[in-house]
Design a protein around this motif. Sequence first.
Motif, PDB file in Angstrom:
ATOM      1  N   MET A   1       0.848  -1.193   0.000  1.00  0.00           N
ATOM      2  CA  MET A   1       0.000   0.000   0.000  1.00  0.00           C
ATOM      3  C   MET A   1       0.883   1.242   0.000  1.00  0.00           C
ATOM      4  SD  MET A   1      -2.745   1.178   2.859  1.00  0.00           S
ATOM      5  CE  MET A   1      -3.575  -0.391   2.838  1.00  0.00           C
ATOM      6  N   SER A   2       0.732   2.128  -0.999  1.00  0.00           N
ATOM      7  CA  SER A   2       1.538   3.335  -1.082  1.00  0.00           C
ATOM      8  C   SER A   2       0.901   4.427  -0.242  1.00  0.00           C
ATOM      9  CB  SER A   2       1.643   3.794  -2.531  1.00  0.00           C
ATOM     10  OG  SER A   2       2.216   5.083  -2.586  1.00  0.00           O
ATOM     11  N   ILE A   3       1.703   5.054   0.643  1.00  0.00           N
ATOM     12  CA  ILE A   3       1.134   6.079   1.500  1.00  0.00           C
ATOM     13  C   ILE A   3       0.937   7.389   0.750  1.00  0.00           C
ATOM     14  CG2 ILE A   3       2.138   5.049   3.548  1.00  0.00           C
ATOM     15  CD1 ILE A   3       4.241   7.224   3.524  1.00  0.00           C
ATOM     16  N   ALA A   4       1.411   7.463  -0.552  1.00  0.00           N
ATOM     17  CA  ALA A   4       1.204   8.675  -1.336  1.00  0.00           C
ATOM     18  C   ALA A   4      -0.198   8.718  -1.929  1.00  0.00           C
ATOM     19  CB  ALA A   4       2.241   8.759  -2.449  1.00  0.00           C
ATOM     20  N   LEU A   5      -0.927   7.620  -1.822  1.00  0.00           N
ATOM     21  CA  LEU A   5      -2.264   7.545  -2.410  1.00  0.00           C
ATOM     22  C   LEU A   5      -3.322   7.853  -1.358  1.00  0.00           C
ATOM     23  CD1 LEU A   5      -1.904   4.236  -4.466  1.00  0.00           C
ATOM     24  CD2 LEU A   5      -1.674   6.584  -5.295  1.00  0.00           C
ATOM     25  N   SER A   6      -4.393   8.483  -1.818  1.00  0.00           N
ATOM     26  CA  SER A   6      -5.516   8.736  -0.932  1.00  0.00           C
ATOM     27  C   SER A   6      -6.284   7.439  -0.713  1.00  0.00           C
ATOM     28  CB  SER A   6      -6.448   9.782  -1.536  1.00  0.00           C
ATOM     29  OG  SER A   6      -7.084   9.251  -2.698  1.00  0.00           O
ATOM     30  N   GLU A   7      -7.178   7.465   0.254  1.00  0.00           N
ATOM     31  CA  GLU A   7      -7.989   6.278   0.523  1.00  0.00           C
ATOM     32  C   GLU A   7      -8.819   5.899  -0.701  1.00  0.00           C
ATOM     33  OE1 GLU A   7     -11.305   4.639   3.762  1.00  0.00           O
ATOM     34  OE2 GLU A   7     -10.474   6.658   3.932  1.00  0.00           O
ATOM     35  N   GLN A   8      -9.354   6.909  -1.394  1.00  0.00           N
ATOM     36  CA  GLN A   8     -10.154   6.650  -2.588  1.00  0.00           C
ATOM     37  C   GLN A   8      -9.312   6.017  -3.695  1.00  0.00           C
ATOM     38  OE1 GLN A   8     -13.204   6.125  -4.777  1.00  0.00           O
ATOM     39  NE2 GLN A   8     -13.688   7.453  -3.055  1.00  0.00           N
ATOM     40  N   GLU A   9      -8.060   6.497  -3.852  1.00  0.00           N
ATOM     41  CA  GLU A   9      -7.187   5.920  -4.883  1.00  0.00           C
ATOM     42  C   GLU A   9      -6.803   4.483  -4.540  1.00  0.00           C
ATOM     43  OE1 GLU A   9      -4.702   9.622  -6.738  1.00  0.00           O
ATOM     44  OE2 GLU A   9      -4.410   9.229  -4.602  1.00  0.00           O
ATOM     45  N   ILE A  10      -6.578   4.239  -3.286  1.00  0.00           N
ATOM     46  CA  ILE A  10      -6.262   2.866  -2.859  1.00  0.00           C
ATOM     47  C   ILE A  10      -7.454   1.957  -3.125  1.00  0.00           C
ATOM     48  CG2 ILE A  10      -5.780   1.419  -0.842  1.00  0.00           C
ATOM     49  CD1 ILE A  10      -4.256   3.882   0.311  1.00  0.00           C
ATOM     50  N   PHE A  11      -8.645   2.444  -2.801  1.00  0.00           N
ATOM     51  CA  PHE A  11      -9.869   1.662  -3.011  1.00  0.00           C
ATOM     52  C   PHE A  11     -10.053   1.337  -4.491  1.00  0.00           C
ATOM     53  CE2 PHE A  11     -14.412   1.562  -4.008  1.00  0.00           C
ATOM     54  CZ  PHE A  11     -14.845   0.544  -3.157  1.00  0.00           C
ATOM     55  N   ARG A  12      -9.798   2.309  -5.357  1.00  0.00           N
ATOM     56  CA  ARG A  12      -9.994   2.084  -6.795  1.00  0.00           C
ATOM     57  C   ARG A  12      -8.970   1.102  -7.355  1.00  0.00           C
ATOM     58  NH1 ARG A  12     -12.791   6.815  -9.976  1.00  0.00           N
ATOM     59  NH2 ARG A  12     -14.173   7.628  -8.379  1.00  0.00           N
ATOM     60  N   ARG A  13      -7.772   1.143  -6.836  1.00  0.00           N
ATOM     61  CA  ARG A  13      -6.779   0.169  -7.282  1.00  0.00           C
ATOM     62  C   ARG A  13      -7.148  -1.245  -6.838  1.00  0.00           C
ATOM     63  NH1 ARG A  13      -4.386   4.798  -7.874  1.00  0.00           N
ATOM     64  NH2 ARG A  13      -2.494   5.034  -9.135  1.00  0.00           N
ATOM     65  N   LYS A  14      -7.766  -1.347  -5.681  1.00  0.00           N
ATOM     66  CA  LYS A  14      -8.256  -2.658  -5.229  1.00  0.00           C
ATOM     67  C   LYS A  14      -9.379  -3.134  -6.154  1.00  0.00           C
ATOM     68  CE  LYS A  14      -8.904  -6.067  -2.254  1.00  0.00           C
ATOM     69  NZ  LYS A  14     -10.121  -6.701  -2.748  1.00  0.00           N
ATOM     70  N   SER A  15     -10.275  -2.217  -6.551  1.00  0.00           N
ATOM     71  CA  SER A  15     -11.341  -2.584  -7.493  1.00  0.00           C
ATOM     72  C   SER A  15     -10.758  -3.033  -8.822  1.00  0.00           C
ATOM     73  CB  SER A  15     -12.286  -1.394  -7.705  1.00  0.00           C
ATOM     74  OG  SER A  15     -12.942  -1.045  -6.506  1.00  0.00           O
ATOM     75  N   LEU A  16      -9.721  -2.354  -9.259  1.00  0.00           N
ATOM     76  CA  LEU A  16      -9.046  -2.727 -10.505  1.00  0.00           C
ATOM     77  C   LEU A  16      -8.529  -4.159 -10.423  1.00  0.00           C
ATOM     78  CD1 LEU A  16      -7.823  -1.633 -13.272  1.00  0.00           C
ATOM     79  CD2 LEU A  16      -5.745  -1.212 -11.947  1.00  0.00           C
ATOM     80  N   SER A  17      -7.898  -4.464  -9.314  1.00  0.00           N
ATOM     81  CA  SER A  17      -7.374  -5.811  -9.111  1.00  0.00           C
ATOM     82  C   SER A  17      -8.497  -6.844  -9.081  1.00  0.00           C
ATOM     83  CB  SER A  17      -6.562  -5.858  -7.813  1.00  0.00           C
ATOM     84  OG  SER A  17      -6.114  -7.173  -7.533  1.00  0.00           O
ATOM     85  N   ASP A  18      -9.603  -6.476  -8.411  1.00  0.00           N
ATOM     86  CA  ASP A  18     -10.733  -7.408  -8.312  1.00  0.00           C
ATOM     87  C   ASP A  18     -11.354  -7.668  -9.687  1.00  0.00           C
ATOM     88  OD1 ASP A  18     -10.321  -7.500  -5.617  1.00  0.00           O
ATOM     89  OD2 ASP A  18     -11.980  -6.152  -5.089  1.00  0.00           O
ATOM     90  N   LEU A  19     -11.420  -6.637 -10.530  1.00  0.00           N
ATOM     91  CA  LEU A  19     -11.951  -6.825 -11.880  1.00  0.00           C
ATOM     92  C   LEU A  19     -11.103  -7.819 -12.660  1.00  0.00           C
ATOM     93  CD1 LEU A  19     -12.854  -3.139 -12.845  1.00  0.00           C
ATOM     94  CD2 LEU A  19     -14.477  -5.024 -12.591  1.00  0.00           C
ATOM     95  N   ARG A  20      -9.823  -7.680 -12.540  1.00  0.00           N
ATOM     96  CA  ARG A  20      -8.927  -8.593 -13.262  1.00  0.00           C
ATOM     97  C   ARG A  20      -9.050 -10.020 -12.737  1.00  0.00           C
ATOM     98  NH1 ARG A  20      -4.268  -4.015 -13.754  1.00  0.00           N
ATOM     99  NH2 ARG A  20      -4.595  -3.539 -15.965  1.00  0.00           N
ATOM    100  N   GLU A  21      -9.236 -10.141 -11.435  1.00  0.00           N
ATOM    101  CA  GLU A  21      -9.405 -11.480 -10.867  1.00  0.00           C
ATOM    102  C   GLU A  21     -10.691 -12.132 -11.363  1.00  0.00           C
ATOM    103  OE1 GLU A  21      -9.103 -11.458  -6.656  1.00  0.00           O
ATOM    104  OE2 GLU A  21      -7.013 -10.760  -6.627  1.00  0.00           O
ATOM    105  N   LEU A  22     -11.674 -11.289 -11.719  1.00  0.00           N
ATOM    106  CA  LEU A  22     -12.926 -11.816 -12.279  1.00  0.00           C
ATOM    107  C   LEU A  22     -12.814 -12.115 -13.771  1.00  0.00           C
ATOM    108  CD1 LEU A  22     -15.503  -9.486 -10.475  1.00  0.00           C
ATOM    109  CD2 LEU A  22     -15.229 -11.952 -10.120  1.00  0.00           C
ATOM    110  N   GLY A  23     -11.637 -11.884 -14.312  1.00  0.00           N
ATOM    111  CA  GLY A  23     -11.442 -12.140 -15.742  1.00  0.00           C
ATOM    112  C   GLY A  23     -11.901 -10.999 -16.634  1.00  0.00           C
ATOM    113  N   ILE A  24     -12.109  -9.816 -16.070  1.00  0.00           N
ATOM    114  CA  ILE A  24     -12.551  -8.649 -16.839  1.00  0.00           C
ATOM    115  C   ILE A  24     -11.357  -7.746 -17.098  1.00  0.00           C
ATOM    116  CG2 ILE A  24     -14.010  -6.580 -16.810  1.00  0.00           C
ATOM    117  CD1 ILE A  24     -15.931  -8.132 -14.978  1.00  0.00           C
TER     118      ILE A  24
END
Length: 573
Positions: A1-24
């Motif tokens: 987790m990069s401390i230069a990112l806001s909570e919202q940016e961290i959340f969106r990167r997690k969503s990005l990862s989750d999308l890829r895990e779903l094969g999207i």
Amino acid sequence: MSIALSEQEIFRRKSLSDLRELGINPYPAEAYPVNAWAKEITGNFEAEPEKYKQVVVAGRIMTRRIMGSASFFELQDSTGRIQVYIKRDDICPEEDKTLYNTVFKKLLDIGDYVGIKGYAFVTQTGELSIHTQELTILSKSLKPLPVVKREDDGTVHDGFTDPELRYRQRYVDLTVNPDFKQIFINRSKVITAMRNYFNAQGWMEVETPILQSIHGGAAARPFTTHHNTLDMPLFLRIANELYLKRLIVAGFDGVYEFGKMFRNEGMDRTHNPEYTAMEIYVAYKDYVWMMAMVEECLETVARAVHGVPVVQVGQNDINFAGPYEKLSMYESIQKYTGIDVSAMDEAGLRKTCGELGIEVDDSMGKGKLVDEIFSAKVEANLIQPTYITDYPIEMTPLAKKHRSKEGLVERFELFVNGKEIGNAYSELNDPIDQRERFEEQLVLAGRGDEEAMAMDDDFLRALEYGMPPTSGLGIGIDRLVMLMTNQSTIQEVLFFPQMRPEKKVKAPTIEDFTAIGIPGEWVPVLNKMGFNSVEELKAGNPNKVFNDLGGMRKKLKLEIAMPAKDDVMAWFA
């Protein structure tokens, strides 16, 4: 987790990862077959509903109303916004409801690009919408857009209005302030209308060098650079005039160019170091003919943008239909100061400048002194389109001597709303006279005038082959667009105006926090609490931070030891 990112940016990167895990794939490469746009649908649906039984639209999610098995969101494309209705069982007809329950409701965010296949319909509340049959993710947004709230009456809350941010991040500005797009649409109309007008006369659009070995064609300070292969200095052009005249020598009857010019000078509400100019040269014409042409051209431009020749600029209604008022340079100064400077020598002009409170320096010759008086006392009064004509010869090294007035040249500048937007001459085509003018400029350069023109021997050689009588014109496109779009600053009509370097704030590291005794495993928790630097933390309330740490430990179900209260208090020492 990069401390230069806001909570919202961290959340969106997690969503990005989750999308890829779903094969999207959040960034698909395939072309998306858009066949309709928001403005088209909203404008034509009532008259032609059958036309929109199967549409494919794409754009950003701008607002969302997440409900149970059906939701609404606003999609914004290049033309505007339209509501989209999305129902779980329509996009997930099989047993697996992941696309709606997880992807749409949890992993998509405002700002994401999506594609929608469906049909247009009117909801029970009377709102035109698109009923989604197929949803495709086209691009995942990792930074949250500013939230700009708009009431039905047009009132805006929390607007993205800081000019520094708007000009530096124009991509954000035009996304959340789409009304500003019309400025740039009208800018394109201005250029297109001028180009069409010139082409209809049979004049040819050309291109000339931007990198030049001699900076010429205007009185301005150039940007300098160096060509490594040729091992020689070069200049970014301050004007394209001398090259366009070479083409008149070559036998073209009319040539014009829309191009970037570069002047290493000040920046303000009407000046940008990089700007767009149009220059045109027409053989067998003079500056009197050019005045009539400019009036016809600018009226054509005004009608192309607004449908009428009268344009509102601030509190003024500017009428671009000719004829325009004409005043000589000396007449205009006498009209607005009561002083006749026509017979004054350099000493007299310096004395007059002192009496008028105008600052001058030793590098200024007679022409510059007259120009200083004009700029300070006349310009602001010229609201309606006005030609200022017949300039002192010292001010204009490239214009032909006046046919009947000693010491003047055949030149006009067009002023509108207190600013110069056009400059034209009966072009000097006498090579001997031109050489003498250049030599006079060298004298001014020797006195320290950084804007004096340089000697251009190749241009003189071209004139010696013979150039027919010619009239030339330059128009500042950015200033003209300011007028046509009622903008008071040049930055508003440039997609990417020149800016000072962005101040970079050093990104804090985990070591910055551990240096004051904070356990490393607690640093990401503090970041989630909004403390992205030690300075932000120390500005907080120690007791509140301690209590909030306990709350975050419980909320996030962290299996790490809670720091003692005395240890937390020590962080603030």
